[in-house]
Motif scaffolding. Structure first.
Motif, short mmCIF file in Angstrom:
data_model
loop_
_atom_site.label_atom_id
_atom_site.label_comp_id
_atom_site.label_asym_id
_atom_site.label_seq_id
_atom_site.Cartn_x
_atom_site.Cartn_y
_atom_site.Cartn_z
N ASN A 39 0.82 -1.21 0.00
CA ASN A 39 0.00 0.00 0.00
C ASN A 39 0.86 1.26 0.00
N LEU A 40 2.08 1.15 0.53
CA LEU A 40 2.99 2.30 0.51
C LEU A 40 3.52 2.55 -0.89
N THR A 41 3.83 1.47 -1.60
CA THR A 41 4.32 1.64 -2.98
C THR A 41 3.18 2.09 -3.89
N ARG A 42 1.98 1.67 -3.61
CA ARG A 42 0.83 2.08 -4.43
C ARG A 42 0.51 3.56 -4.24
N SER A 43 1.01 4.16 -3.17
CA SER A 43 0.81 5.60 -2.95
C SER A 43 1.83 6.45 -3.70
N SER A 44 2.70 5.76 -4.46
CA SER A 44 3.80 6.46 -5.15
C SER A 44 3.78 6.09 -6.63
N PRO A 45 2.96 6.72 -7.42
CA PRO A 45 2.78 6.34 -8.82
C PRO A 45 4.01 6.52 -9.71
N CYS A 46 4.95 7.39 -9.31
CA CYS A 46 6.16 7.62 -10.12
C CYS A 46 7.39 6.92 -9.55
N LEU A 47 7.16 5.97 -8.66
CA LEU A 47 8.27 5.29 -7.99
C LEU A 47 9.18 4.59 -8.99
N GLY A 48 10.49 4.87 -8.89
CA GLY A 48 11.46 4.24 -9.77
C GLY A 48 12.29 3.17 -9.09
N VAL A 59 4.25 1.67 -13.32
CA VAL A 59 4.66 1.99 -14.68
C VAL A 59 6.04 2.63 -14.75
N HIS A 60 6.61 3.01 -13.61
CA HIS A 60 7.93 3.64 -13.60
C HIS A 60 8.98 2.83 -12.85
N LEU A 61 8.57 1.81 -12.12
CA LEU A 61 9.51 1.05 -11.28
C LEU A 61 10.51 0.28 -12.14
#
Length: 462
Positions: free
Chosen positions: A347-356, A383-385
């Motif tokens: 849920n923490l990663t899902r709160s970060s749509p531009c996470l690389g 889409v950015h990881l």
């Protein structure tokens, strides 16, 4: 310093036996003093001192080195390897103090770029420590570090910590000598908010301020005009702290580890990195509150949970309240207990749509490899990881679930790094046992993942 004459004789000269006269000339020693001191500055301080035995030419050159790094780590390891005997620690303490006193008595440079103390010293050595501080502050110092660690022998408690001499600062006649300060770091030193605010107001170049384990710090106020140059602030394990107020600052990085306190953070337009850890992480609402007002601008976030499990309910609250649209790197640290699921952390990663880049660090606490089905959560497209790193991977199903989640939901994933080493490694006394266990883990993890991670994703196992 007097300059040494350069050797200028022709290199083609030979003696009457036909041997080149200059083949054995020490050309390094022939260099000017200033250049030699610059070379010594590239060595560790102990290595620089060791050059004094090379020749009379080198005997006192080290005394002009502008970086004084009194690293007592080797002596502390010796104490810990022999069973933490108090008598041995006190002996090493006395030897350390004598070493620093001797060096300062010989030191000849009128400026000190860096002054670092690293040893287990308590308040009984206050006279010596105070003398060292006065020496450093009077020589246009740029970086000051006082690390009086108590991690090697045993926790001392605030009442036995050295108290930073705030009165010394107030009585300074030549305050211009500290205007060059760029970095201040203290550990196991009782430094007050008054002393820190003095530095902030009188050191216009101060960029980095770090305070760890201070029993005197109850509040800290950084307001407009106190230090426009401050870029990084770290406050860790100051359990008597009640308030941190930062307003109208150019702060770029803020790190806090400790209890629940009051925060007043206003108008920090350049803040792009935060670290949150300690007791405050036991209350997700406090974590959310600390992040919320700055979430649109954050690019790097680290959360170090002081617990061995985070519930779905807690992380759902986080996801509903936090949208970090510019976050590029997320680091989550958590204790790994038995086979407790790590999937709520998604849920923490899902709160970060531009996470690389996502880094997960787990610390082993009685890990259990339980045979069960791999669970999945609602699909979420990243889409950015491009990179996922898992430190402390133990081969549990809960570990595998996290790897599979990002494999199946990342569009551009290029690299997965799996590090089987424990985040907190045991003492050197158990080095061989630890390395044998890590070797076994790597073998098991290779078998577990080799058929699951395929090109174009590159898998690295450490």
């Amino acid at each position: 310093m007097a300059k040494r004459r350069r050797f200028s004789a022709s290199c083609s000269e030979k003696d009457n036996k036909g041997v080149d006269k200059h083949s054995s000339i020490d050309r390094v020693s022939a260099l000017p003093d200033d250049l030699l001191v610059n070379i010594l500055s590239l060595l560790t301080f102990k290595e620089a001192i060791a050059t004094s035995v090379l020749s009379s030419r080198w005997r006192y050159l080290w005394t002009f080195v502008p970086k004084l790094d009194f690293d007592g780590g080797e002596s502390l390891l010796k104490v810990s390897s022999k069973g933490y005997r108090k008598s041995l620690l006190n002996k090493e303490r006395s030897a350390y103090v004598e070493w620093v006193d001797h060096v300062l008595a010989l030191h000849n440079n009128s400026t000190v770029e860096e002054f670092r103390v690293f040893f287990d010293l308590d308040k009984s050595y206050k006279d010596s420590i105070g003398k060292w501080i006065r020496y450093a502050l009077g020589r246009k110092i740029q970086r000051l570090e006082l690390n009086l660690t108590d991690e090697f022998y045993g926790r001392r408690g605030y009442d036995k910590y050295y108290n930073f001499p705030c009165k010394l600062l107030m009585r300074m006649e030549n305050r211009s000598a500290i205007k060059c300060l760029k970095s201040i770091s203290t550990n196991c030193v009782n430094v007050s908010g008054e002393a820190l605010e003095f530095f902030l107001c009188n050191c216009p170049l101060l960029e980095n301020l770090s305070v760890t384990e201070s029993g005197l710090l109850s509040s800290l106020r950084i307001i407009s005009g106190s230090s426009r140059s401050l870029k990084s602030l770290e406050i860790s394990l100051c359990h008597n702290l009640e308030l941190v107020e930062i307003r109208d600052s150019n702060l770029v990085c803020f790190k806090y580890e400790g209890p629940r306190i009051n925060f007043l953070l206003e108008n920090l337009p350049h803040l792009v990195e935060m670290f949150i850890g300690g007791i405050i992480t036991k209350h997700m609402e406090d974590v959310v509150s600390l992040i919320s007002s700055h979430q649109p601008q954050l690019e790097i976030l680290t959360i170090d949970f002081l617990k061995n499990q985070v519930s779905w309910e807690e992380t759902e609250m986080f996801r509903s309240a936090v949208k970090m649209r510019n976050l590029k790197k997320l680091v989550v640290k958590i204790d790994a207990h038995k086979d407790c699921s790590l999937l709520p952390l998604t849920n923490l990663t899902r709160s970060s749509p531009c996470l690389g880049r996502f880094v997960l660090e787990t610390n082993w606490w009685a890990p259990e490899v339980v045979e069960r089905k791999v669970e999945k959560v609602t699909k979420s497209k990243y889409v950015h990881l491009k990179e996922m790193e898992f430190v402390g991977y133990n081969g549990r199903i809960s570990d595998l679930e996290m790897i599979m989640h990002f494999l199946e939901n990342s569009v551009l994933l290029e690299k997965i790094v799996v590090d089987t080493r424990n985040v907190i490694r045991p003492a050197l006394l158990f080095k061989e046992e630890v390395e044998a266990k890590e070797k076994y883990l790597r073998t098991r993890v290779v078998k577990q993942l080799r058929n699951k991670v395929a090109p174009p994703v590159n898998l690295t196992i450490l």
